[in-house]
Design an enzyme around this catalytic site. Structure first.
Site, PDB file in Angstrom:
ATOM      1  N   CYS A 122       0.822  -1.231   0.000  1.00  0.00           N
ATOM      2  CA  CYS A 122       0.000   0.000   0.000  1.00  0.00           C
ATOM      3  C   CYS A 122       0.849   1.271   0.000  1.00  0.00           C
ATOM      4  O   CYS A 122       0.329   2.356  -0.272  1.00  0.00           O
ATOM      5  CB  CYS A 122      -0.946   0.002   1.192  1.00  0.00           C
ATOM      6  SG  CYS A 122      -1.896  -1.511   1.326  1.00  0.00           S
ATOM      7  N   HIS A 154      -3.334   7.024   3.035  1.00  0.00           N
ATOM      8  CA  HIS A 154      -3.721   5.723   2.466  1.00  0.00           C
ATOM      9  C   HIS A 154      -5.141   5.415   2.943  1.00  0.00           C
ATOM     10  O   HIS A 154      -5.465   5.566   4.124  1.00  0.00           O
ATOM     11  CB  HIS A 154      -2.741   4.655   2.936  1.00  0.00           C
ATOM     12  CG  HIS A 154      -3.168   3.264   2.590  1.00  0.00           C
ATOM     13  ND1 HIS A 154      -3.680   2.941   1.356  1.00  0.00           N
ATOM     14  CD2 HIS A 154      -3.180   2.118   3.322  1.00  0.00           C
ATOM     15  CE1 HIS A 154      -3.976   1.652   1.340  1.00  0.00           C
ATOM     16  NE2 HIS A 154      -3.690   1.136   2.523  1.00  0.00           N
ATOM     17  N   ASN A 184     -10.139  -0.249   0.298  1.00  0.00           N
ATOM     18  CA  ASN A 184      -8.681  -0.138   0.284  1.00  0.00           C
ATOM     19  C   ASN A 184      -8.159  -0.698  -1.039  1.00  0.00           C
ATOM     20  O   ASN A 184      -8.277  -1.894  -1.285  1.00  0.00           O
ATOM     21  CB  ASN A 184      -8.133  -0.925   1.483  1.00  0.00           C
ATOM     22  CG  ASN A 184      -6.622  -0.936   1.545  1.00  0.00           C
ATOM     23  OD1 ASN A 184      -5.945  -0.479   0.623  1.00  0.00           O
ATOM     24  ND2 ASN A 184      -6.097  -1.467   2.635  1.00  0.00           N
TER      25      ASN A 184
HETATM   26  N1  ACO Z   1     -18.317  -8.710   9.723  1.00  0.00           N
HETATM   27  C1  ACO Z   1     -18.748  -9.008  10.938  1.00  0.00           C
HETATM   28  N2  ACO Z   1     -17.944  -9.376  11.937  1.00  0.00           N
HETATM   29  C2  ACO Z   1     -16.621  -9.429  11.672  1.00  0.00           C
HETATM   30  C3  ACO Z   1     -16.093  -9.125  10.389  1.00  0.00           C
HETATM   31  C4  ACO Z   1     -17.000  -8.761   9.409  1.00  0.00           C
HETATM   32  N3  ACO Z   1     -16.604  -8.445   8.160  1.00  0.00           N
HETATM   33  N4  ACO Z   1     -14.751  -9.278  10.446  1.00  0.00           N
HETATM   34  C5  ACO Z   1     -14.437  -9.648  11.684  1.00  0.00           C
HETATM   35  N5  ACO Z   1     -15.569  -9.750  12.437  1.00  0.00           N
HETATM   36  C6  ACO Z   1     -15.701 -10.131  13.830  1.00  0.00           C
HETATM   37  C7  ACO Z   1     -14.554 -10.963  14.326  1.00  0.00           C
HETATM   38  O1  ACO Z   1     -14.766 -12.316  14.054  1.00  0.00           O
HETATM   39  C8  ACO Z   1     -14.570 -10.664  15.810  1.00  0.00           C
HETATM   40  O2  ACO Z   1     -15.568 -11.457  16.400  1.00  0.00           O
HETATM   41  P1  ACO Z   1     -15.372 -12.087  17.870  1.00  0.00           P
HETATM   42  O3  ACO Z   1     -15.247 -10.908  18.784  1.00  0.00           O
HETATM   43  O4  ACO Z   1     -16.620 -12.883  18.063  1.00  0.00           O
HETATM   44  O5  ACO Z   1     -14.115 -12.893  17.795  1.00  0.00           O
HETATM   45  C9  ACO Z   1     -15.027  -9.207  15.876  1.00  0.00           C
HETATM   46  O6  ACO Z   1     -15.660  -8.935  14.634  1.00  0.00           O
HETATM   47  C10 ACO Z   1     -13.901  -8.245  16.114  1.00  0.00           C
HETATM   48  O7  ACO Z   1     -12.846  -8.543  15.182  1.00  0.00           O
HETATM   49  P2  ACO Z   1     -11.542  -7.725  15.156  1.00  0.00           P
HETATM   50  O8  ACO Z   1     -10.624  -8.269  14.097  1.00  0.00           O
HETATM   51  O9  ACO Z   1     -10.988  -7.610  16.543  1.00  0.00           O
HETATM   52  O10 ACO Z   1     -12.102  -6.317  14.685  1.00  0.00           O
HETATM   53  P3  ACO Z   1     -11.385  -4.935  14.674  1.00  0.00           P
HETATM   54  O11 ACO Z   1     -12.190  -3.966  15.456  1.00  0.00           O
HETATM   55  O12 ACO Z   1      -9.925  -5.035  14.994  1.00  0.00           O
HETATM   56  O13 ACO Z   1     -11.534  -4.521  13.145  1.00  0.00           O
HETATM   57  C11 ACO Z   1     -10.168  -4.406  11.168  1.00  0.00           C
HETATM   58  C12 ACO Z   1     -10.895  -5.305  12.135  1.00  0.00           C
HETATM   59  C13 ACO Z   1     -11.192  -3.510  10.491  1.00  0.00           C
HETATM   60  C14 ACO Z   1      -9.431  -5.220  10.117  1.00  0.00           C
HETATM   61  C15 ACO Z   1      -9.187  -3.550  12.005  1.00  0.00           C
HETATM   62  O14 ACO Z   1      -8.350  -4.369  12.785  1.00  0.00           O
HETATM   63  C16 ACO Z   1      -8.346  -2.685  11.165  1.00  0.00           C
HETATM   64  O15 ACO Z   1      -8.801  -1.725  10.579  1.00  0.00           O
HETATM   65  N6  ACO Z   1      -7.040  -2.933  11.101  1.00  0.00           N
HETATM   66  C17 ACO Z   1      -6.134  -2.162  10.333  1.00  0.00           C
HETATM   67  C18 ACO Z   1      -5.711  -2.919   9.199  1.00  0.00           C
HETATM   68  C19 ACO Z   1      -6.199  -2.370   7.907  1.00  0.00           C
HETATM   69  O16 ACO Z   1      -6.829  -1.365   7.767  1.00  0.00           O
HETATM   70  N7  ACO Z   1      -5.859  -3.125   6.938  1.00  0.00           N
HETATM   71  C20 ACO Z   1      -6.213  -2.808   5.639  1.00  0.00           C
HETATM   72  C21 ACO Z   1      -5.341  -3.537   4.718  1.00  0.00           C
HETATM   73  S1  ACO Z   1      -3.693  -3.470   5.096  1.00  0.00           S
HETATM   74  C22 ACO Z   1      -3.063  -2.145   4.420  1.00  0.00           C
HETATM   75  O17 ACO Z   1      -3.733  -1.368   3.819  1.00  0.00           O
HETATM   76  C23 ACO Z   1      -1.631  -1.919   4.594  1.00  0.00           C
END
Ligand code: ACO
Length: 325
Positions: free
Chosen positions: A112, A252, A282
């Site tokens: 990215c 980004h 993204n």
């Molecule tokens: N729909 C519904 N529930 C979901 C989904 C979904 N799409 N995805 C995960 N969940 C659930 C999980 O299973 C978990 O359930 P549980 O509590 O029963 O175990 C719960 O939601 C929480 O999951 P987390 O992974 O802890 O959610 P989080 O609040 O951390 O959000 C996310 C996840 C959006 C990926 C976040 O961690 C994030 O934004 N991280 C940054 C990474 C990023 O933006 N990456 C993009 C690509 S990388 C790049 O661009 C370099």
């Protein structure tokens, strides 16, 4: 002083738009979860166009918008983690399609942060006097490397390409940058693992090719906020700038919550961060140039404005650049 100036921008995305509601029919998710956790509402997803189609479209638009003929292009750099082939590079495919017979063309990989790294390379060639101009593009069809059964990743990404035509200038352009890598954390975001399997070597059981994106979302979140904040502080300090001097920040487009943290910790008004992830998701290396092009097309930036672009991505990598438009 010789600088590298962004003369024209362009973007391209597949026509097909997939909403959060569409995804909730494929995996156990909801519009509410995706919107609240990421800020994404829809994304463009390829109906068969490969990355070369999108990046070639961007290159053609750039030639037209900058009124440059293809044979006068010196350099083509494409950043991508989703090329059509291992070889040829996307940049060489673009070279053929637009007829830039005199250009040097190659791809780079910085996930990215790819557009920032590619622009940094073009800037060095231009500042050193080796080349006069370049086409720099970030383009992806991430839909082909996503596990559409994995709700934790498939809701985040989209397809698209964006880029800029840049030229040697004595007036304005790229002022300073901070790019960096932290290979120590490479395994928090991976894609496209190919084990070394051949007729003389049996790959141990449990090791297999892994094409899909795998990500430790929370670790990526921490990496992004920590490193983008440090990188932006460094670039602003180098030029003695405060937020009042900056017209827009183009981050980004991964997650609005990451941008909220950066805005709060740097004490920069949220409204100065230009975002369009709501419509694109993204798009990795394409996200910053697609957003920059939108800002440009909407007439929100004028020549002389100071803009910061800042990204983070797999590797892990980050890149921030201050430009005078
Ligand atoms: N729909 C519904 N529930 C979901 C989904 C979904 N799409 N995805 C995960 N969940 C659930 C999980 O299973 C978990 O359930 P549980 O509590 O029963 O175990 C719960 O939601 C929480 O999951 P987390 O992974 O802890 O959610 P989080 O609040 O951390 O959000 C996310 C996840 C959006 C990926 C976040 O961690 C994030 O934004 N991280 C940054 C990474 C990023 O933006 N990456 C993009 C690509 S990388 C790049 O661009 C370099």
């Amino acid at each position: 002083m010789i600088r590298t100036r962004l003369i024209a921008t362009a973007a391209s995305a597949p026509d097909q738009v997939i909403t959060n509601d569409d995804l909730s029919k494929i995996v156990d998710t909801s519009d509410e979860w995706i919107t609240q956790r990421t800020g994404i509402r829809e994304r463009h997803i390829s109906s068969g166009e490969n990355t070369s189609v999108l990046v070639t479209d961007v290159a053609s638009q750039l030639l037209h918008r900058a009124s440059v003929s293809p044979e006068n292009i010196d350099l083509i750099i494409v950043a991508s983690v989703t090329p059509d082939y291992g070889t040829p590079s996307l940049a060489c495919m673009v070279q053929k399609e637009i007829g830039a017979a005199n250009a040097v063309a190659f791809d780079i990989v910085a996930a990215c942060s790819g557009f920032m790294f590619a622009l940094s390379i073009a800037d060095k060639y231009i500042k050193s006097g080796v080349y006069k101009n370049a086409i720099v593009i970030g383009g992806e069809t991430l839909s082909k490397i996503i596990d559409w059964k994995d709700r934790s990743t498939c809701v985040l990404f989209g397809d698209g390409a964006g880029g800029a035509y840049v030229e040697r200038s004595e007036e304005a352009g790229i002022i300073c940058e901070d790019i960096g890598s932290c290979g120590e954390q490479y395994d928090i975001l991976t894609e496209g693992y190919v084990p070394c399997s051949n007729v003389f070597n049996e790959v141990p059981s449990g090791i297999h090719p892994e094409w899909y994106v795998h990500m430790d979302g929370r670790e990526v979140f921490k990496f992004a906020t920590k490193n983008v904040i440090k990188s932006m502080q460094k670039v602003m300090a180098e030029e003695g700038l405060t937020e009042a001097d900056i017209k827009y920040i183009v981050p980004h487009q991964a997650n609005v919550r990451i941008v909220e943290v950066i805005s709060r910790k740097l004490n920069i008004p949220y409204g100065k961060f230009y975002m369009n992830m709501e419509q694109y998701g993204n798009t990795s290396s394409a996200s910053i140039p697609i957003a920059l092009n939108e800002l440009n097309e909407k007439g929100l930036i004028a020549r002389g404005d100071k803009i910061i672009m800042s990204g983070f991505g797999g590797g892990m990598t980050w890149g921030t650049m201050l430009i005078v438009w």
